[in-house]
Every structure is written in C-alpha cells, then in structure tokens.
Design a protein around this motif. Structure first.
Motif, mmCIF file in Angstrom:
data_model
loop_
_atom_site.group_PDB
_atom_site.id
_atom_site.type_symbol
_atom_site.label_atom_id
_atom_site.label_comp_id
_atom_site.label_asym_id
_atom_site.label_seq_id
_atom_site.Cartn_x
_atom_site.Cartn_y
_atom_site.Cartn_z
ATOM 1 N N UNK B 153 -0.858 30.746 15.234
ATOM 2 C CA UNK B 153 -1.019 30.264 13.724
ATOM 3 C C UNK B 153 -2.628 30.540 13.587
ATOM 4 N N UNK B 161 -3.835 32.000 6.108
ATOM 5 C CA UNK B 161 -3.086 31.801 7.244
ATOM 6 C C UNK B 161 -2.085 32.971 7.687
ATOM 7 N N UNK B 162 -2.281 33.338 8.837
ATOM 8 C CA UNK B 162 -1.549 34.298 9.296
ATOM 9 C C UNK B 162 -0.660 33.669 10.541
ATOM 10 N N UNK B 163 0.524 34.313 10.704
ATOM 11 C CA UNK B 163 1.406 33.959 11.668
ATOM 12 C C UNK B 163 1.648 35.213 12.741
ATOM 13 N N UNK B 164 1.807 34.927 13.809
ATOM 14 C CA UNK B 164 2.149 35.999 14.939
ATOM 15 C C UNK B 164 2.988 35.285 15.851
ATOM 16 N N UNK B 165 4.098 36.033 16.000
ATOM 17 C CA UNK B 165 5.149 35.858 17.206
ATOM 18 C C UNK B 165 4.473 36.369 18.570
#
Lengths: 344, 344
Positions: B153, B161-165
């Motif tokens: 996160x 806000x950015x999400x990356x798996x």
DNA sequence: CATTGGCGCTCTGTTGCAGAGAGTGCTGAG
DNA sequence: CTCAGCACTCTCTGCAACAGAGCGCCAATG
C-alpha cells in the motif's frame, strides 16, 4: 401448400441460411437470382421465388418494398442462430491473442480489459457487468494519515482492495488502531458488515467508548465501499457503432442507443437476465423489450468465480452481425475471464 | 476604402459581433437583412452589405455559396473571442451547482467528475488531463495476503492511495514486514523511488539478504504504480457530440474525431500546450494542427496544486459554441478543481 | 407435380428541368 | 455616406420521365 406448418423442409432451410449469410455479408436485400447463384442448389430463380414466398408467409423474411430482395426478419434471425448457424471454433492463435490482452492485475482492470478486448476484436461495443461483491471482507487495516485522518484498507473476500479515507473525531494512537484492526480481523473476518454491526451492537457495552466510535466509522466506510462498487456495467468501444451504416443511417436511433448506454440501469437489467442462463445467449432486435436496441443484437455469456455465476460479458452490435464469429469470441472471453478470476 | 487596414471601425466590429452571435444562436448563415434587423444600428441591408464585403475581404467571414448569408471563418471566430466577446460571469447558483457535483473523495474521482460535470453542463465533450504524479511517497505499508503474496500500500505525496500485489520468493513474518515498512517510512519518505534505489544500493551490504529482496520488490512495484498512473486524459460525454448537427452532417469527420479520442496521446499533446498558459485558452478549428478538430473548438484552462500547474481541464465542442457561457464554466471548474486539490 | 421461362406489374433511384426564394453586387440618386 | 432598386447567382423543391431490379403469376414442360 404442404409446408405451411412449422417444419421447414431441408431445401427451404438451406435457402434461408444462405440468404441470411449473404445479407450479413453484403447488407443488401437478397433477390431470387442472387440466391439461385449462391445456394449451391441447381434451381432457377423462379423456383426459388416460390420458396421465398413461403418463407415470407411464415414471417422469416420480408422485403423492404415490392421490388427489392428479401431481408431476414428478427424471427428469421432467431431461426438462423438457433438451428442453422454453424459456428467455427476459434483458432488457438486467436485465443492466445485474447488471453494476452486481458490485464490480470486487479479485478477492475480485468473486467475493463475484457470489455475493451471484446470491442476491439469484434469492432462492436463490448459490455461487461462487474461482479456483484459479497459484502464481506478478508482483512482490514487502519493507516494513520494525519492527526484525525485515517486510511481504511479493506481486502474483500474476492481479493480486491478498497481504500477509504475516514475522518475521526478523536486522534487515535497507532496502538489503538492496531488493536481495533486486530479485533476486527480476528473476530469478524468473512462476515458481512451487516452481521458485524448486529454483533457489535450487542457487545457494545463491553467496548471502550472511543473504540466503538472508530468501529462504527469503519463499518460505515465499509458499507459505502461495498455499495459503491456494486454491480455496474462497463462499456467499451461504443464509438465503433458509429461505423455501422445499418445504424448510422438513422441518427436519432443512434442517439437513443447511446442514451441507453448512459443509463446503465436498464442495460443492467437486460444483462442480468442473461446471467441466469448457462451458455451464450443471443437477444435479437427488440426481443429484450428495449426499443433503442431495435436493430441491434446482444450476444452475452455469463462468467463465474469458483463455479458461481457472478457477471456477464457481451457484445452489442447490429442485428446484421457475423454471429458465427462473435459467438465463439464472447464464449471464450467469458471462459478466460472465469478462469482468471478463479485463480486469484 | 480607408478601412482595409487591420483597424476595424466600430461599426464593422459591432456588425461582426452580432453576426457571430446570431450564427452561434441559429446555425444559419446570416444575411444582410437579418443583420440590419438585429444589429441595433439603423442601417439598411444595402449599407450592411458594403461592410460585409469588407469583412469578407479581410477573411473574417465567408459565404458558403453566392446566395447564402455569411458565416464566420476561423479567423473571424478568433477576432470575436479575442476582442469582441463579452463574457458574463456565472451565477452564484451555478457555481454552487458545479461545486456540488465534484466528488472529492479521491484525486481520481475528482478528476473524473470534473470531466463529467463539464460535459453535462455544456452538453459537449469534457476533457481533463490527470495530474502528473511526482514519484515520491508519503507512506508505505505491507500487508500479508497469503504465504508469499503481499499487498503493497502506497500513499503518494498527493495523498492518493495505490495498491499493488507482489509475489515474493520467501515467506516473510509479520514482524519482518513491519520492520521493512518502518525503515522505508522513517528513512525515505518523500524521496522518489529512483533516489531510494540509489541510496539503498550503497547501503546494500548492511542490509540482511532477505530484506534487500523485499525492498527491491517494493521499489519495482512502486515504480510501476507511478508510471502507470502517469499523465492521462479523461474524456466524458463524447456521445454529446452526436447531437451537434454541425458535425453529424459529416459522418466521416465525426468518426475521425472519435478516433482522436481513442488515441489519447495526440490529444494529450494539445492539452499539454495549453497548460503552459495562464488562464483560459481557446483553440479554434484546426489551430491546434489536428485536422480531425476541423470544425471544433477546444476551450481549456490549467489547474494547479499549491500554486503549481499540474493539469488541464477543458471542453471540446463545435466551433459554433456559446463561448460566453463555456469560457466561464471552464474557468470556474479549473479554479474549483485547484482548490479541491490543494485542500487535501 | 415440381420446375421453369416469360410477361406484366410495382417500386426505387436518378436525371433533367422549371420556378420560387434568398441574398449578393452594383449602380445611380439623395 | 446612405440607400433603394435591379439584375444575377445559387440552392431547394417538386414534377415528370426513365431505367433497373425483383416479384407474382401463369402456362408450358419433362
């Protein structure tokens, strides 16, 4: 007149089939002469005219005016796709191409790219209904942004991530936040927010005052996140329909169609119906009860996650579309989408 | 013939102004009789014809054919908007309406809703260039999803806000993750990923082997997140342009226009130019060098965050648009967007 | 009895033409 | 400088004629 019953003899069927195919290819009304040339049967135009008269009586074809060829009616299209159509499966190459263009990073991107791929490959409008979310969560986390601003991070049961910024009345310490998150994760993971709300309500007295405030704020944010990302329909390449002269001849009709696209609700209704069926479904003309779709067909297929149908993909194009191509494309896309969503 | 120089006398200016206004209102070529009625001057059609001939010589108006009225040329429009146009400021009511429709939840929503509001209120196409992100971050966090799957996160400097798996090779313990996040937050918050990379490289030896792996994975994900959300242009209500008969008369032109919309890059170029200027800018017809925009005008205004220009909002519509309405709308929208973005 | 060639009919799309309408340019008078 | 009048040009509409396409029907045929 022996064949006025519903049973079309083989010859009539073949003629109807070639007529529809030629009309789909040319866009021109098909006359008896053209049909006699392309049917493969060795019949004179005159004989063919007799058969065509029968087909017209049965409401399968019609002529725009006395001295033009015949074009298929909606009922004619329906008979065609139901019993005459021979679909050729996609090449391995094309499947790979489809698969390659799906962006698997997130559910949202996956759905959006599916819609886009459909529109690009068919040159019509691609539509996808985003999966309805179960209102539960897998994991929850609080992040302190500022004095009284928190970032709520929500990992849904489907593995999707949602963020919400919430304003609090009190400034919480990091340890309080961790404590709250831990409590939610350990006790309530997998529950819907409604369930949590009920259970917390009964346990409310045991909670410290400040904590309960944080909890209710989190629940509200969670509810909002879920309801906002409810079922919706993504449309790609609506512009493609401009190029279809079947439609663009009639500017008003075209505008109605685009209006329909903007009012997603009605479209959603149609696509929801389709999600009850098993495989590829085809709506021809106004069959769906939507007048703006008068000269359009909708080809849809449901897709699933873990064996449960969660949404619908499809294509909207002119009734005169190359069904034998579009049908397998939609079919495969739905399957690719299903497997991509199930993997995660 | 004294007035063949660039200085238009007052009467000629007034006539040009009313001509453009009437043409914008009606869409019909304006003849000398109509002009004599609406100009307010007490002149006969014959005298007006003399003035119109002069205006035509100067390339400000033209007639579609010998016996139709005159319509403004692009140069005529330019002169009109530059020196003749009287813009009326927006009502308080309208400003409030605009403001109410902006969704301030996140930068993305804000930008998207600005585009949508513009398209709805002007009934043309709304365009907004999303802010280019500075490649720094404010806060970073790891969240364990599964054995070797982490959710990264990223709170950007802009508060987005950015999400990356990310997939890791090793399974990290929660405490390791917290340690890594703490280290990044404490030492590198505010830096660009490039800077962090350089500094970590030099300190690499001091890091435990497993940690450095996690770090580099996080950096790569961060880079990707930033580059993906680079400058882009959001278009709303492109469909509105269907209703403009100025354009829809020419199907091919319309399609070219929509093609332009799909190739965002070229459009971005145009809008980037506009962000160098201070206030509202107007591009008339092909002035921007883009042929598909032949009969269109683009009205833009830059918006800023903390006094620094970061993007452009605007409207694309037919050249024959009600500039006195559109200009203040775009202007105010840009200002509202600026203040909404600066607040956060 | 299915098939077929032929004939007349109908409808569309194009072309040519005439007349009305709109607007201009020019000229000569005030 | 202004203006009324007149001739000219161009578009638009309706009308008529005509060619082309295709059908329905009928009578002939194998």
């Amino acid at each position: 007149m022996a064949n006025e019953t519903h049973a079309l003899n083989e010859r009539a069927q073949l003629l109807l089939k070639t007529l529809v195919e030629r009309y789909i290819a040319d866009g021109q009304p098909v006359g008896s002469r053209a049909l006699s040339k392309f049917s493969g049967l060795d019949l004179s135009p005159a004989s063919i005219r007799n058969v065509m008269a029968d087909l017209e009586d049965m409401g399968l074809i019609a002529s725009p005016h006395t001295s033009a060829g015949r074009i298929p009616t909606p009922r004619g299209y329906r008979f065609f796709v139901d019993t005459l159509l021979t679909i050729k499966p996609l090449d391995r190459v094309e499947i790979n191409q489809l698969e390659g263009q799906l962006q698997v990073e997130s559910t949202q991107k996956l759905v959006a790219s599916a819609s886009q791929v459909l529109s690009e490959i068919t040159r019509f409008a691609g539509v996808v209904v985003t999966p309805r979310r179960s209102a539960g969560f897998r994991h929850i986390e609080f992040l302190r942004l500022a004095e009284k601003r928190l970032l709520l991070i929500l990992v849904t049961a489907e593995g999707d991530v949602q963020n919400r910024i919430i304003q609090t009345e009190k400034a919480y310490t990091p340890s309080e936040l961790i404590e709250a998150a831990n409590m939610l994760n350990q006790n309530y993971a997998g529950c819907t927010f409604e369930e949590i709300r009920r259970r917390i309500q009964s346990e409310l007295k045991q909670l410290r005052e400040d904590m309960s405030q944080l909890m209710t704020a989190a629940l509200a944010a969670g509810d909002q996140a879920v309801s906002e990302s409810a079922e919706d329909v993504v449309i790609s390449g609506g512009m493609n329909l401009l190029g279809i002269n079947d439609l663009s001849s009639n500017m008003t009709k075209l505008r109605d169609l685009f209006n329909l696209f903007e009012h997603r609700a009605t479209l959603l209704q149609l696509l929801d119906v389709s999600s009850r069926a098993q495989g590829v479904q085809i709506f021809i003309g106004g069959e769906a009860g939507l007048t703006p779709l008068d000269e359009c067909s909708v080809v849809t297929a449901p897709y699933e996650v873990d064996g449960k149908i969660v949404g619908t993909v499809g294509v909207i194009g002119p009734t005169r579309m190359a069904y034998e191509r579009v049908i397998p494309i939609v079919d495969i896309t739905a399957k690719l989408l299903s497997s991509a969503l199930t993997q995660r």
